[in-house]
Design an enzyme around this catalytic site. Sequence first.
Site, PDB file in Angstrom:
ATOM      1  N   GLN A 150       0.474  -1.327  -0.011  1.00 39.63           N
ATOM      2  CA  GLN A 150      -0.244   0.060   0.637  1.00 39.63           C
ATOM      3  C   GLN A 150       0.706   1.431   0.445  1.00 39.63           C
ATOM      4  OE1 GLN A 150      -2.711   1.070  -0.425  1.00 39.63           O
ATOM      5  NE2 GLN A 150      -3.267   2.490   0.560  1.00 39.63           N
ATOM      6  N   GLU A 151       2.284   1.198   0.406  1.00 46.83           N
ATOM      7  CA  GLU A 151       3.083   2.776   0.529  1.00 46.83           C
ATOM      8  C   GLU A 151       3.932   2.755  -0.753  1.00 46.83           C
ATOM      9  OE1 GLU A 151       2.974   5.140   3.206  1.00 46.83           O
ATOM     10  OE2 GLU A 151       1.687   3.799   4.645  1.00 46.83           O
ATOM     11  N   SER A 152       4.716   1.557  -1.069  1.00 41.29           N
ATOM     12  CA  SER A 152       5.142   1.714  -2.217  1.00 41.29           C
ATOM     13  C   SER A 152       5.300   0.802  -3.410  1.00 41.29           C
ATOM     14  CB  SER A 152       6.957   1.420  -1.507  1.00 41.29           C
ATOM     15  OG  SER A 152       6.735  -0.070  -1.275  1.00 41.29           O
TER      16      SER A 152
ATOM     17  N   TYR B 262      -7.445   3.115   3.664  1.00 39.43           N
ATOM     18  CA  TYR B 262      -5.965   2.774   3.956  1.00 39.43           C
ATOM     19  C   TYR B 262      -6.411   1.533   4.251  1.00 39.43           C
ATOM     20  CZ  TYR B 262      -1.065   2.460   5.762  1.00 39.43           C
ATOM     21  OH  TYR B 262      -0.238   2.116   5.739  1.00 39.43           O
TER      22      TYR B 262
END
Length: 526
Positions: free
Chosen positions: A321-323, A448
């Site tokens: 989800q972040e990168s 998120y």
Amino acid sequence: MNKLLYIGLAIFFALSFFVFGWLSHSAYEPGKRIEKPSLLDRIKKEKQLNVVLLNAPSTYYIGNEGPQGFEYDLLKSYADHLGVKLNITPAHTVKEALRLSKNPNIHITSASLAKTPSREKLYHFGPSYFEVQEQVICYRGMLGSSKFPRDVEDLEGLSIMVGDDTSYSETLQKLKEDGFDINVTTSSDYSTEELLEMVSKHQIDCTVADSNIYALNLKFFPEIALAFSISPREQLAWLLPKDAKKLEADMYAWLNDFNQKGKMTQLKDHYYSYVLFFDYYNTKVFYKRIKSRLPRYKKYFKEAAERFGIPWTLIASVSYQESHWNPRAKSFTGVRGLMMLTKRTAKILGVKNRLNPKQSIVGGTRHLNQMMKFVPQGVEGENRLKYALAAYNVGMGHIKDAQKLATRLGLNPNVWSDLKIVLPFLSQKKYYRTLKYGYARGAEPVKYVEAIYNYKDILEKYEKEKEAVKEKASLPVIAVPLKSKKKSAKKVVKKKSKKSHKKKSVRKKSKKSKKKKHTTTKKKSS
């Protein structure tokens, strides 16, 4: 003397009968019967609730953290209410579940069963717990073409398969009787989930599934698409034995209390909330990257999981989800690496190089673990991890603000299903101006957390299927019986002998032709 003895015995027996009759009469109450213990009483006495559960994502399955599934969790809550152990008999199709329900030792059958008129004639249903609609689900690749159906008339010419003894087969049969030309096959070999997988691979054009089953499987089979609803709203309920009046009454009372306390909302939220955030393209890309990118960093996720006691699939999902599992990822705000850490956070966590995959994963997991410790008391279980993830995204201060706002609005500040209703209000002036930490893009942490849990579910299913394939491949090869070997050997010998006989005859013919040629050349030369 004998006369006196006889008189004494007679008096004794007379008194005995009198006393017995008097005691019996005093104990007797008109209309009172000696009742057999009810099914509920027997369950409590035996300390065991025997249930048939359909082995499927919508009902019950064994996940990384043990037994899971919407109906499993619901039944487990009811068993806990009774103070008994839940004893599960798994079924793999609806037909099998219905067959097993006839076992006299079974107390409840749970298989996402809709209350249909024909079923209500054959089975005894308990209280309803979920509302669904039957939906026609087709191969996504047909979208945009004339082949993709929009109503019942468009089903003509399509290959459709549904499970035998399901409410779907009943619905389609009625439509056929009404004159619709539908090419439908019923099968007892496949579950609804397996049929959805067949649709996603375009082995069949369409199937029919309840709306909750479609919603749960959409993330696993992104190539399926909803065509249209084929039934009115239906109620799902558990099957009970016919002599279960006391058990049924207790279930109604318990389910009513379960609903009023908001526990049903929490349970539905846990299993179905991510559907609102489903993204076809993103899900397809995620499946590709599980194969192409994840293997490089998997061992680091597992090491961090063992060190901090957080599931590796969740850490990997946070990282995606972040990168998107890009170790050199960089945002416009300057956060970097697999876990997208800021310079300040990296320094506090002891991460010297944010672009180093191992350091980034360990640092990000430590940060998440710290967030869990800062989550206020009263938040328990899975809720605690979701609050920590939301704080990882938006900061713990805003989470505490959202909890205060939830209390003001009469919601439960300690459960995620209520907090995620409140979080988007943090971007509205009438709310954030009264809170300590002020404005926040509150909708973002909701998306998120839901996205991370969506990835986690996909990843766990992918890993489970991968392990099953490995296990199947490692099974020993079953030896062929000697008799069959001999037979097959004979056949091979016969075949070989025929071939060799042919070859010999061909050689003889070629030799004869050579001889003929040789003699003719001799004659010519002479």
